[in-house]
Design a protein around this motif. Sequence first.
Motif, PDB file in Angstrom:
ATOM      1  N   GLY A   1       0.762  -1.239   0.000  1.00 34.94           N
ATOM      2  CA  GLY A   1       0.000   0.000   0.000  1.00 34.94           C
ATOM      3  C   GLY A   1       0.793   1.291   0.000  1.00 34.94           C
ATOM      4  N   LEU A   2       1.933   1.328  -0.663  1.00 35.39           N
ATOM      5  CA  LEU A   2       2.724   2.563  -0.735  1.00 35.39           C
ATOM      6  C   LEU A   2       2.082   3.548  -1.705  1.00 35.39           C
ATOM      7  CD1 LEU A   2       6.373   1.168  -0.853  1.00 35.39           C
ATOM      8  CD2 LEU A   2       5.280   2.362   1.054  1.00 35.39           C
ATOM      9  N   LYS A   3       2.080   4.827  -1.311  1.00 38.91           N
ATOM     10  CA  LYS A   3       1.530   5.889  -2.143  1.00 38.91           C
ATOM     11  C   LYS A   3       2.494   7.069  -2.164  1.00 38.91           C
ATOM     12  CE  LYS A   3      -3.157   4.583  -0.710  1.00 38.91           C
ATOM     13  NZ  LYS A   3      -4.385   5.023   0.002  1.00 38.91           N
ATOM     14  N   PRO A   4       2.553   7.812  -3.280  1.00 42.13           N
ATOM     15  CA  PRO A   4       3.424   8.993  -3.332  1.00 42.13           C
ATOM     16  C   PRO A   4       3.061   9.985  -2.233  1.00 42.13           C
ATOM     17  CG  PRO A   4       2.613   8.435  -5.518  1.00 42.13           C
ATOM     18  CD  PRO A   4       1.846   7.580  -4.559  1.00 42.13           C
ATOM     19  N   LEU A   5       4.075  10.664  -1.722  1.00 40.21           N
ATOM     20  CA  LEU A   5       3.901  11.590  -0.613  1.00 40.21           C
ATOM     21  C   LEU A   5       4.306  12.996  -1.020  1.00 40.21           C
ATOM     22  CD1 LEU A   5       3.473  12.267   2.425  1.00 40.21           C
ATOM     23  CD2 LEU A   5       5.844  11.548   2.793  1.00 40.21           C
ATOM     24  N   ASP A   6       3.429  13.959  -0.796  1.00 37.07           N
ATOM     25  CA  ASP A   6       3.754  15.369  -0.978  1.00 37.07           C
ATOM     26  C   ASP A   6       4.883  15.727  -0.011  1.00 37.07           C
ATOM     27  OD1 ASP A   6       3.919  18.116  -0.959  1.00 37.07           O
ATOM     28  OD2 ASP A   6       1.792  18.465  -0.611  1.00 37.07           O
ATOM     29  N   PRO A   7       6.028  16.225  -0.500  1.00 30.05           N
ATOM     30  CA  PRO A   7       7.156  16.525   0.389  1.00 30.05           C
ATOM     31  C   PRO A   7       6.794  17.448   1.548  1.00 30.05           C
ATOM     32  CG  PRO A   7       7.837  16.662  -1.901  1.00 30.05           C
ATOM     33  CD  PRO A   7       6.339  16.495  -1.915  1.00 30.05           C
ATOM     34  N   GLY A   8       5.841  18.341   1.333  1.00 30.87           N
ATOM     35  CA  GLY A   8       5.446  19.257   2.400  1.00 30.87           C
ATOM     36  C   GLY A   8       4.724  18.571   3.542  1.00 30.87           C
ATOM     37  N   ARG A   9       4.251  17.330   3.309  1.00 33.11           N
ATOM     38  CA  ARG A   9       3.532  16.573   4.331  1.00 33.11           C
ATOM     39  C   ARG A   9       4.402  15.478   4.947  1.00 33.11           C
ATOM     40  NH1 ARG A   9       0.279  13.333   2.290  1.00 33.11           N
ATOM     41  NH2 ARG A   9      -0.776  12.899   4.273  1.00 33.11           N
ATOM     42  N   TRP A  10       5.704  15.576   4.757  1.00 28.88           N
ATOM     43  CA  TRP A  10       6.604  14.512   5.215  1.00 28.88           C
ATOM     44  C   TRP A  10       6.467  14.259   6.713  1.00 28.88           C
ATOM     45  CZ3 TRP A  10      12.412  15.375   6.418  1.00 28.88           C
ATOM     46  CH2 TRP A  10      13.003  14.155   6.759  1.00 28.88           C
ATOM     47  N   ILE A  11       6.494  15.310   7.504  1.00 28.71           N
ATOM     48  CA  ILE A  11       6.436  15.199   8.961  1.00 28.71           C
ATOM     49  C   ILE A  11       5.107  15.774   9.458  1.00 28.71           C
ATOM     50  CG2 ILE A  11       7.488  15.948  11.135  1.00 28.71           C
ATOM     51  CD1 ILE A  11       9.133  13.872   9.597  1.00 28.71           C
ATOM     52  N   GLU A  12       4.506  15.104  10.438  1.00 28.13           N
ATOM     53  CA  GLU A  12       3.262  15.584  11.035  1.00 28.13           C
ATOM     54  C   GLU A  12       3.539  16.156  12.421  1.00 28.13           C
ATOM     55  OE1 GLU A  12      -0.198  12.851   9.018  1.00 28.13           O
ATOM     56  OE2 GLU A  12       0.489  12.317  11.032  1.00 28.13           O
TER      57      GLU A  12
ATOM     58  N   ASP B   1       1.416  18.015  15.680  1.00 25.23           N
ATOM     59  CA  ASP B   1       0.116  18.399  16.211  1.00 25.23           C
ATOM     60  C   ASP B   1       0.254  18.878  17.651  1.00 25.23           C
ATOM     61  OD1 ASP B   1       0.249  16.139  17.859  1.00 25.23           O
ATOM     62  OD2 ASP B   1      -1.079  14.951  16.609  1.00 25.23           O
ATOM     63  N   GLU B   2      -0.880  19.048  18.321  1.00 25.23           N
ATOM     64  CA  GLU B   2      -0.882  19.616  19.669  1.00 25.23           C
ATOM     65  C   GLU B   2      -0.251  18.709  20.718  1.00 25.23           C
ATOM     66  OE1 GLU B   2      -4.971  17.574  19.210  1.00 25.23           O
ATOM     67  OE2 GLU B   2      -3.452  18.572  17.955  1.00 25.23           O
ATOM     68  N   HIS B   3       0.038  17.466  20.355  1.00 31.91           N
ATOM     69  CA  HIS B   3       0.656  16.532  21.298  1.00 31.91           C
ATOM     70  C   HIS B   3       2.179  16.495  21.184  1.00 31.91           C
ATOM     71  CE1 HIS B   3      -3.291  15.071  22.321  1.00 31.91           C
ATOM     72  NE2 HIS B   3      -3.536  14.730  21.077  1.00 31.91           N
ATOM     73  N   LEU B   4       2.757  17.387  20.377  1.00 30.06           N
ATOM     74  CA  LEU B   4       4.203  17.348  20.130  1.00 30.06           C
ATOM     75  C   LEU B   4       5.011  17.298  21.423  1.00 30.06           C
ATOM     76  CD1 LEU B   4       6.740  17.562  18.324  1.00 30.06           C
ATOM     77  CD2 LEU B   4       6.452  20.060  18.388  1.00 30.06           C
ATOM     78  N   LYS B   5       4.762  18.223  22.338  1.00 22.85           N
ATOM     79  CA  LYS B   5       5.595  18.309  23.540  1.00 22.85           C
ATOM     80  C   LYS B   5       5.417  17.100  24.444  1.00 22.85           C
ATOM     81  CE  LYS B   5       5.931  23.342  23.432  1.00 22.85           C
ATOM     82  NZ  LYS B   5       5.590  24.633  24.108  1.00 22.85           N
ATOM     83  N   SER B   6       4.215  16.546  24.506  1.00 26.30           N
ATOM     84  CA  SER B   6       4.022  15.361  25.343  1.00 26.30           C
ATOM     85  C   SER B   6       4.715  14.149  24.723  1.00 26.30           C
ATOM     86  CB  SER B   6       2.529  15.087  25.548  1.00 26.30           C
ATOM     87  OG  SER B   6       1.889  14.744  24.330  1.00 26.30           O
TER      88      SER B   6
ATOM     89  N   ALA C   1      15.863  21.602   7.989  1.00 26.20           N
ATOM     90  CA  ALA C   1      15.385  22.433   6.885  1.00 26.20           C
ATOM     91  C   ALA C   1      13.876  22.305   6.712  1.00 26.20           C
ATOM     92  CB  ALA C   1      16.108  22.040   5.597  1.00 26.20           C
ATOM     93  N   HIS C   2      13.370  21.087   6.805  1.00 27.85           N
ATOM     94  CA  HIS C   2      11.936  20.857   6.610  1.00 27.85           C
ATOM     95  C   HIS C   2      11.110  21.525   7.707  1.00 27.85           C
ATOM     96  CE1 HIS C   2       8.288  18.627   5.436  1.00 27.85           C
ATOM     97  NE2 HIS C   2       8.089  18.493   6.733  1.00 27.85           N
ATOM     98  N   LEU C   3      11.510  21.361   8.948  1.00 28.20           N
ATOM     99  CA  LEU C   3      10.722  21.880  10.063  1.00 28.20           C
ATOM    100  C   LEU C   3      10.722  23.404  10.093  1.00 28.20           C
ATOM    101  CD1 LEU C   3      11.822  19.332  12.806  1.00 28.20           C
ATOM    102  CD2 LEU C   3       9.682  19.338  11.498  1.00 28.20           C
ATOM    103  N   LEU C   4      11.859  24.014   9.834  1.00 27.00           N
ATOM    104  CA  LEU C   4      11.914  25.482   9.816  1.00 27.00           C
ATOM    105  C   LEU C   4      11.083  26.052   8.675  1.00 27.00           C
ATOM    106  CD1 LEU C   4      15.688  26.131  10.615  1.00 27.00           C
ATOM    107  CD2 LEU C   4      13.730  26.685  12.079  1.00 27.00           C
ATOM    108  N   ALA C   5      11.074  25.358   7.542  1.00 30.17           N
ATOM    109  CA  ALA C   5      10.329  25.855   6.382  1.00 30.17           C
ATOM    110  C   ALA C   5       8.831  25.664   6.533  1.00 30.17           C
ATOM    111  CB  ALA C   5      10.816  25.163   5.115  1.00 30.17           C
ATOM    112  N   ASN C   6       8.413  24.571   7.171  1.00 25.22           N
ATOM    113  CA  ASN C   6       6.999  24.230   7.212  1.00 25.22           C
ATOM    114  C   ASN C   6       6.300  24.550   8.524  1.00 25.22           C
ATOM    115  OD1 ASN C   6       6.285  22.528   4.595  1.00 25.22           O
ATOM    116  ND2 ASN C   6       8.364  21.963   5.211  1.00 25.22           N
ATOM    117  N   PHE C   7       7.068  24.728   9.610  1.00 21.57           N
ATOM    118  CA  PHE C   7       6.461  24.994  10.920  1.00 21.57           C
ATOM    119  C   PHE C   7       7.225  26.106  11.653  1.00 21.57           C
ATOM    120  CE2 PHE C   7       5.997  20.444   9.925  1.00 21.57           C
ATOM    121  CZ  PHE C   7       4.610  20.340   9.883  1.00 21.57           C
ATOM    122  N   PRO C   8       7.325  27.294  11.047  1.00 17.87           N
ATOM    123  CA  PRO C   8       8.113  28.368  11.662  1.00 17.87           C
ATOM    124  C   PRO C   8       7.533  28.862  12.986  1.00 17.87           C
ATOM    125  CG  PRO C   8       6.838  29.202   9.815  1.00 17.87           C
ATOM    126  CD  PRO C   8       6.707  27.709   9.770  1.00 17.87           C
ATOM    127  N   GLU C   9       6.249  28.577  13.239  1.00 22.53           N
ATOM    128  CA  GLU C   9       5.642  28.997  14.496  1.00 22.53           C
ATOM    129  C   GLU C   9       5.954  28.024  15.633  1.00 22.53           C
ATOM    130  OE1 GLU C   9       2.833  26.048  12.707  1.00 22.53           O
ATOM    131  OE2 GLU C   9       4.211  27.587  11.989  1.00 22.53           O
TER     132      GLU C   9
END
Length: 316
Positions: free
Chosen positions: A21-32, A34-39, A75-83
Amino acid sequence: MSVRAPIHTPYDGSSKLFTIGLKPLDPGRWIEVDEHLKSYLAEKRRRYAEIPDRVFVEEEGTREAQREVLDLLDAHLLANFPEIYRRSSSGIEVIGATEGIGGPVGGSSDAPLVAASLLVQEDLILMRRDESGWRLVAGSLCFPSSWSLIEKFGRPLQQIHAPVPGFGPATRFADLINRMFDGLQGQAVERYNWSIQADDTLYHPLSNIERIDRATNRPTRFPDGDVNAHAFIRVERQTLRKLPVSRDILFTIRIHLDPLKVLAHHPDRAALAASFAAQILTLDAAQLDYKGLTADRDKLAESLKIMARGNDESLS
């Protein structure tokens, strides 16, 4: 864990169990993120402090590839999640996160893959090609889904997948996966896996001996019979990408945990629950044993069927 509607619902029929079940991945969606990051990161630090040798492994000669992973993530995290991320004197950091990792990591607290793992909710596994095939040569696995990092360390794919029905050595799927790994180039891909567990524990290891014992004894996970009260859906979002310099492959695993009962409040609950039940009922004996569902299949399927019918009993 969260009681909001599940983010991913691969049990809707879009990602059937025991398929590739492999599917192509949009590079911008590589890492997820959410609000549970710190936990999640706090839990990783705790595992590193308490059981470092069980959650991190590395072979000599992998540090450059590990650094490549860390640089790509930076590079990915700074570009996609600057906040959420910012650059610091030591690299990048999660804004407002606790400093440090909470203790030594098997003598390898300076490993780049450890630093990378403490930026994201994903587990990170590094695979390298040699004459035996694609082997697991380094990994941070703080949230295993019924497998042991120590037991899989250094092994090629066909041995790693040996317990999985239909995916062991000399099977068609084993050969196909190796060819897919060989052919993977710049395009990242993703797939989903899912299972049922009886609590909301992220750290969910299982050794081969424990797996054999579970399959032999077939214990119930819900001894009081109340599936809705105890069952959690564990969804794994997995990605694969070939690193441009080392040509190693990075395998990421992001765990989502949701109480089964949240499906009762989902706008598509009837379709989701019906598909979920149907797929569980089509699993054969070996697949049920592997998933630890042999003793609980019928109770789980019945609960989902009630939910699909919209019976208020499913909301209790």
